[in-house]
Design an enzyme around this catalytic site. Sequence first.
Site, PDB file in Angstrom:
ATOM      1  N   ARG A 120     -34.208   9.008  47.000  1.00  0.00           N
ATOM      2  CA  ARG A 120     -35.143   8.103  47.707  1.00  0.00           C
ATOM      3  C   ARG A 120     -36.198   8.892  48.479  1.00  0.00           C
ATOM      4  NH1 ARG A 120     -32.972   6.024  44.595  1.00  0.00           N
ATOM      5  NH2 ARG A 120     -31.517   4.286  44.631  1.00  0.00           N
ATOM      6  N   SER A 174     -31.231  -2.242  50.186  1.00  0.00           N
ATOM      7  CA  SER A 174     -30.278  -1.494  51.013  1.00  0.00           C
ATOM      8  C   SER A 174     -31.004  -1.008  52.260  1.00  0.00           C
ATOM      9  CB  SER A 174     -29.761  -0.277  50.247  1.00  0.00           C
ATOM     10  OG  SER A 174     -29.050  -0.716  49.129  1.00  0.00           O
ATOM     11  N   GLU A 186     -33.391   3.441  54.849  1.00  0.00           N
ATOM     12  CA  GLU A 186     -34.185   3.471  53.610  1.00  0.00           C
ATOM     13  C   GLU A 186     -35.405   2.553  53.765  1.00  0.00           C
ATOM     14  OE1 GLU A 186     -31.801   3.103  50.017  1.00  0.00           O
ATOM     15  OE2 GLU A 186     -33.479   2.156  48.970  1.00  0.00           O
TER      16      GLU A 186
HETATM   17  C1  LIG Z   1     -32.893  -7.386  46.458  1.00  0.00           C
HETATM   18  C2  LIG Z   1     -33.456  -5.990  46.464  1.00  0.00           C
HETATM   19  C3  LIG Z   1     -32.827  -5.010  45.700  1.00  0.00           C
HETATM   20  C4  LIG Z   1     -33.330  -3.700  45.693  1.00  0.00           C
HETATM   21  N1  LIG Z   1     -32.702  -2.750  44.925  1.00  0.00           N
HETATM   22  C5  LIG Z   1     -33.184  -1.492  44.897  1.00  0.00           C
HETATM   23  C6  LIG Z   1     -32.562  -0.493  44.074  1.00  0.00           C
HETATM   24  O1  LIG Z   1     -31.610  -0.744  43.342  1.00  0.00           O
HETATM   25  N2  LIG Z   1     -33.089   0.766  44.084  1.00  0.00           N
HETATM   26  C7  LIG Z   1     -34.172   1.098  44.863  1.00  0.00           C
HETATM   27  O2  LIG Z   1     -34.609   2.262  44.820  1.00  0.00           O
HETATM   28  N3  LIG Z   1     -34.768   0.174  45.653  1.00  0.00           N
HETATM   29  C8  LIG Z   1     -34.315  -1.107  45.682  1.00  0.00           C
HETATM   30  N4  LIG Z   1     -34.922  -2.050  46.481  1.00  0.00           N
HETATM   31  C9  LIG Z   1     -36.049  -1.667  47.358  1.00  0.00           C
HETATM   32  C10 LIG Z   1     -37.441  -1.849  46.716  1.00  0.00           C
HETATM   33  O3  LIG Z   1     -37.385  -2.688  45.614  1.00  0.00           O
HETATM   34  C11 LIG Z   1     -38.031  -0.490  46.310  1.00  0.00           C
HETATM   35  O4  LIG Z   1     -38.086   0.358  47.429  1.00  0.00           O
HETATM   36  C12 LIG Z   1     -39.413  -0.625  45.695  1.00  0.00           C
HETATM   37  O5  LIG Z   1     -39.769   0.608  45.130  1.00  0.00           O
HETATM   38  C13 LIG Z   1     -40.475  -1.083  46.712  1.00  0.00           C
HETATM   39  O6  LIG Z   1     -41.717  -1.234  46.038  1.00  0.00           O
HETATM   40  P1  LIG Z   1     -42.888  -2.075  46.713  1.00  0.00           P
HETATM   41  O7  LIG Z   1     -44.048  -2.064  45.798  1.00  0.00           O
HETATM   42  O8  LIG Z   1     -42.381  -3.416  47.113  1.00  0.00           O
HETATM   43  O9  LIG Z   1     -43.196  -1.174  47.998  1.00  0.00           O
HETATM   44  P2  LIG Z   1     -43.622  -1.695  49.456  1.00  0.00           P
HETATM   45  O10 LIG Z   1     -42.429  -2.291  50.127  1.00  0.00           O
HETATM   46  O11 LIG Z   1     -44.837  -2.517  49.398  1.00  0.00           O
HETATM   47  O12 LIG Z   1     -43.946  -0.305  50.156  1.00  0.00           O
HETATM   48  C14 LIG Z   1     -42.919   0.633  50.364  1.00  0.00           C
HETATM   49  C15 LIG Z   1     -43.552   1.988  50.723  1.00  0.00           C
HETATM   50  O13 LIG Z   1     -44.258   2.462  49.581  1.00  0.00           O
HETATM   51  C16 LIG Z   1     -45.575   2.813  49.957  1.00  0.00           C
HETATM   52  N5  LIG Z   1     -46.464   2.527  48.832  1.00  0.00           N
HETATM   53  C17 LIG Z   1     -46.603   1.362  48.147  1.00  0.00           C
HETATM   54  N6  LIG Z   1     -47.539   1.499  47.195  1.00  0.00           N
HETATM   55  C18 LIG Z   1     -48.006   2.763  47.296  1.00  0.00           C
HETATM   56  C19 LIG Z   1     -49.011   3.486  46.599  1.00  0.00           C
HETATM   57  N7  LIG Z   1     -49.747   2.961  45.607  1.00  0.00           N
HETATM   58  N8  LIG Z   1     -49.225   4.777  46.977  1.00  0.00           N
HETATM   59  C20 LIG Z   1     -48.519   5.350  47.960  1.00  0.00           C
HETATM   60  N9  LIG Z   1     -47.573   4.706  48.664  1.00  0.00           N
HETATM   61  C21 LIG Z   1     -47.322   3.421  48.328  1.00  0.00           C
HETATM   62  C22 LIG Z   1     -45.907   1.920  51.158  1.00  0.00           C
HETATM   63  O14 LIG Z   1     -46.946   2.492  51.930  1.00  0.00           O
HETATM   64  C23 LIG Z   1     -44.565   1.890  51.867  1.00  0.00           C
HETATM   65  O15 LIG Z   1     -44.428   3.023  52.688  1.00  0.00           O
HETATM   66  C24 LIG Z   1     -34.463  -3.375  46.484  1.00  0.00           C
HETATM   67  C25 LIG Z   1     -35.092  -4.378  47.237  1.00  0.00           C
HETATM   68  C26 LIG Z   1     -34.604  -5.669  47.223  1.00  0.00           C
HETATM   69  C27 LIG Z   1     -35.306  -6.726  48.023  1.00  0.00           C
END
Ligand SMILES: Cc1cc2nc3c(=O)[nH]c(=O)nc-3n(C[C@H](O)[C@H](O)[C@H](O)COP(=O)(O)OP(=O)(O)OC[C@H]3O[C@@H](n4cnc5c(N)ncnc54)[C@H](O)[C@@H]3O)c2cc1C
Length: 312
Positions: free
Chosen positions: A177, A228, A303
Amino acid sequence: MACILKDFPKKFLNSIGKNLYQNVDLRQYSNFQIGGMANFLFEASSIKQLVEAVRLAKKHSCPFYIIGGGYNILFDDDGFRGLIIKNCAKGIKHTSEKSVEVDSGVTLKEFLKFCLERELSGMEFLAGIPGTIGGAVYGNAGAFGKDIGSFLEKATLLDDKGERITVSQSYFAFGYRYSILKRTQQAVLKSSFTLVKEGQEKIKEKIENNLEARRKKHPPLSLPCCGSYFKNPVLPSGKKVAAAVLLEQVGAKNLRVGGAAVYKGHANFIYNTGGATAKDVLQLASKLKERVKERFGVVLEKEVIFLPAISQ
Ligand SMILES: Cc1cc2nc3c(=O)[nH]c(=O)nc-3n(C[C@H](O)[C@H](O)[C@H](O)COP(=O)(O)OP(=O)(O)OC[C@H]3O[C@@H](n4cnc5c(N)ncnc54)[C@H](O)[C@@H]3O)c2cc1C
């Protein structure tokens, strides 16, 4: 703060040709459904718009923050003083037999669908993880012992000066992560992935199996949470353990603070039962952390990312 000046939206419209939203309720932009108001929010529908928005914010000394799907972010109850840039850039290209180049605003679901249609395998472990490519690369998202960074070949980033740079996989120093972007805060514009050829039926089967495995242990996506809450720690003995196992043993599932509670089906998920504040979530998380430290001597690391209202 220059961007709070009244003419920032006008300057923005003149440069980019698209309006900003003003005084935006951030609850609708995080899956926690928590957060105060942001001065400005811009939905970038292309990489060009994303780059221009960042450059303009820098030019006017306006604090800004890029988000993807909002599935890993907790906004402050005081909102955000500045500009939130929501990345909705959706380009995706099959660049060579086994390579795909993806805009960072493409969702993992859209990416998987594209790969399935072209019989490209490797990313099935991402099935069911919500969010965008940008968010996933930033946090090296993964499941079932695999992570997105292992498949990344190269990427285009926006550096501190607002210039595009191309970097290869080693630049990211991917870990559990973790990517270097957590330190540099550079934006991911595009990423290229190397995959392998495989029949559609086989790919579909892997996706289905992974979704089924997730359904058994994860809450549904409709639950207002951000996945998580804590990373899985390494015990003093050197053994890696699921944070949920430790949390369960300290009675996490019966804990709540205000509107924030621990999900009964998985002790590492904090969710909004309705009307929770960021303060509730942070207090609950700190209580959980304290209990785990006291009982096991292990310091849990979060996380989920908390974005303070005033950027540091
Ligand atoms: C039900 C559920 C289950 C999940 N299961 C998992 C799992 O199994 N494994 C896992 O790893 N995660 C999991 N997650 C967490 C989440 O899905 C991941 O962390 C995902 O990668 C977040 O992506 P996002 O686009 O929503 O990021 P956001 O929440 O919008 O942003 C997260 C971070 O990424 C940065 N970011 C976003 N876009 C960019 C970009 N273009 N350039 C630079 N930085 C950027 C943001 O600035 C922020 O710091 C889960 C979440 C939920 C709700």
